[in-house]
Design a protein around this motif. Structure first.
Motif, mmCIF file in Angstrom:
data_model
loop_
_atom_site.group_PDB
_atom_site.id
_atom_site.type_symbol
_atom_site.label_atom_id
_atom_site.label_comp_id
_atom_site.label_asym_id
_atom_site.label_seq_id
_atom_site.Cartn_x
_atom_site.Cartn_y
_atom_site.Cartn_z
ATOM 1 N N MET A 27 63.834 15.138 51.268
ATOM 2 C CA MET A 27 62.652 15.225 50.435
ATOM 3 C C MET A 27 61.436 14.948 51.312
ATOM 4 S SD MET A 27 61.943 13.111 46.938
ATOM 5 C CE MET A 27 62.734 14.037 45.659
ATOM 6 N N LYS A 28 60.438 15.794 51.166
ATOM 7 C CA LYS A 28 59.232 15.644 51.968
ATOM 8 C C LYS A 28 58.409 14.460 51.492
ATOM 9 C CE LYS A 28 58.828 20.452 53.161
ATOM 10 N NZ LYS A 28 58.001 21.651 53.113
ATOM 11 N N THR A 29 57.540 13.990 52.364
ATOM 12 C CA THR A 29 56.717 12.828 52.052
ATOM 13 C C THR A 29 55.796 13.102 50.871
ATOM 14 O OG1 THR A 29 56.780 12.181 54.372
ATOM 15 C CG2 THR A 29 55.089 11.171 53.007
ATOM 16 N N ASN A 30 55.197 14.304 50.828
ATOM 17 C CA ASN A 30 54.284 14.616 49.729
ATOM 18 C C ASN A 30 54.994 14.640 48.386
ATOM 19 O OD1 ASN A 30 52.080 14.773 51.374
ATOM 20 N ND2 ASN A 30 52.238 16.981 51.682
ATOM 21 N N SER A 31 56.219 15.156 48.359
ATOM 22 C CA SER A 31 56.948 15.201 47.098
ATOM 23 C C SER A 31 57.414 13.807 46.685
ATOM 24 C CB SER A 31 58.123 16.167 47.181
ATOM 25 O OG SER A 31 59.018 15.774 48.191
ATOM 26 N N LYS A 32 57.719 12.953 47.661
ATOM 27 C CA LYS A 32 58.077 11.570 47.331
ATOM 28 C C LYS A 32 56.887 10.835 46.722
ATOM 29 C CE LYS A 32 61.647 10.790 50.783
ATOM 30 N NZ LYS A 32 62.023 10.041 51.988
ATOM 31 N N LEU A 33 55.724 11.029 47.319
ATOM 32 C CA LEU A 33 54.523 10.382 46.794
ATOM 33 C C LEU A 33 54.173 10.911 45.411
ATOM 34 C CD1 LEU A 33 52.279 10.159 49.982
ATOM 35 C CD2 LEU A 33 53.574 8.334 48.873
ATOM 36 N N ALA A 34 54.381 12.199 45.179
ATOM 37 C CA ALA A 34 54.107 12.774 43.863
ATOM 38 C C ALA A 34 55.066 12.199 42.823
ATOM 39 C CB ALA A 34 54.220 14.290 43.918
ATOM 40 N N LEU A 35 56.326 12.020 43.211
ATOM 41 C CA LEU A 35 57.308 11.439 42.299
ATOM 42 C C LEU A 35 56.956 9.992 41.970
ATOM 43 C CD1 LEU A 35 60.003 11.738 40.797
ATOM 44 C CD2 LEU A 35 61.122 10.943 42.877
ATOM 45 N N ILE A 36 56.544 9.227 42.963
ATOM 46 C CA ILE A 36 56.152 7.840 42.737
ATOM 47 C C ILE A 36 54.931 7.778 41.825
ATOM 48 C CG2 ILE A 36 55.259 5.755 43.855
ATOM 49 C CD1 ILE A 36 57.008 6.468 46.266
ATOM 50 N N VAL A 88 50.997 4.484 46.691
ATOM 51 C CA VAL A 88 50.723 5.909 46.882
ATOM 52 C C VAL A 88 49.395 6.097 47.592
ATOM 53 C CG1 VAL A 88 50.154 8.044 45.651
ATOM 54 C CG2 VAL A 88 52.131 6.705 44.959
ATOM 55 N N GLU A 89 48.380 5.356 47.201
ATOM 56 C CA GLU A 89 47.064 5.507 47.836
ATOM 57 C C GLU A 89 47.065 4.987 49.267
ATOM 58 O OE1 GLU A 89 44.465 7.122 46.601
ATOM 59 O OE2 GLU A 89 45.719 7.603 44.854
ATOM 60 N N GLU A 90 47.872 3.997 49.554
ATOM 61 C CA GLU A 90 47.933 3.418 50.891
ATOM 62 C C GLU A 90 48.591 4.378 51.889
ATOM 63 O OE1 GLU A 90 47.079 0.490 53.653
ATOM 64 O OE2 GLU A 90 46.563 0.449 51.529
ATOM 65 N N TYR A 91 49.621 5.077 51.457
ATOM 66 C CA TYR A 91 50.393 5.931 52.360
ATOM 67 C C TYR A 91 50.101 7.400 52.177
ATOM 68 C CZ TYR A 91 52.883 1.723 53.465
ATOM 69 O OH TYR A 91 53.193 0.471 53.901
ATOM 70 N N LYS A 92 49.000 7.739 51.575
ATOM 71 C CA LYS A 92 48.611 9.128 51.359
ATOM 72 C C LYS A 92 48.173 9.780 52.630
ATOM 73 C CE LYS A 92 46.781 11.264 47.387
ATOM 74 N NZ LYS A 92 45.804 11.265 46.337
#
Length: 58
Positions: free
Chosen positions: A1-10, A54-58
């Motif tokens: 799973m890509k980082t962007n999709s993980k962040l979107a899921l979170i 999510v905002e920290e690791y965006k």
């Protein structure tokens, strides 16, 4: 799973927790159920922490 999709899921989980916290708080306050108020506050804090993550690791 890509980082962007993980962040979107979170972010989606955090949004769901926010809605759950509002519902639990309303239910607890109007029915004088303090366990529901505690669950609502806990869900809101978890939502804030996930949103911060999510905002920290965006």
């Amino acid at each position: 799973m890509k980082t962007n999709s993980k962040l979107a899921l979170i972010k989606r989980v955090a949004d769901g927790l926010e809605k759950l916290s509002i519902g639990a708080l309303v239910l607890g306050l109007f029915q004088f159920n303090y366990y529901a108020v505690g669950v609502g506050i806990g869900c809101f804090v978890a939502s804030l922490l996930l949103t911060f993550y999510v905002e920290e690791y965006k």
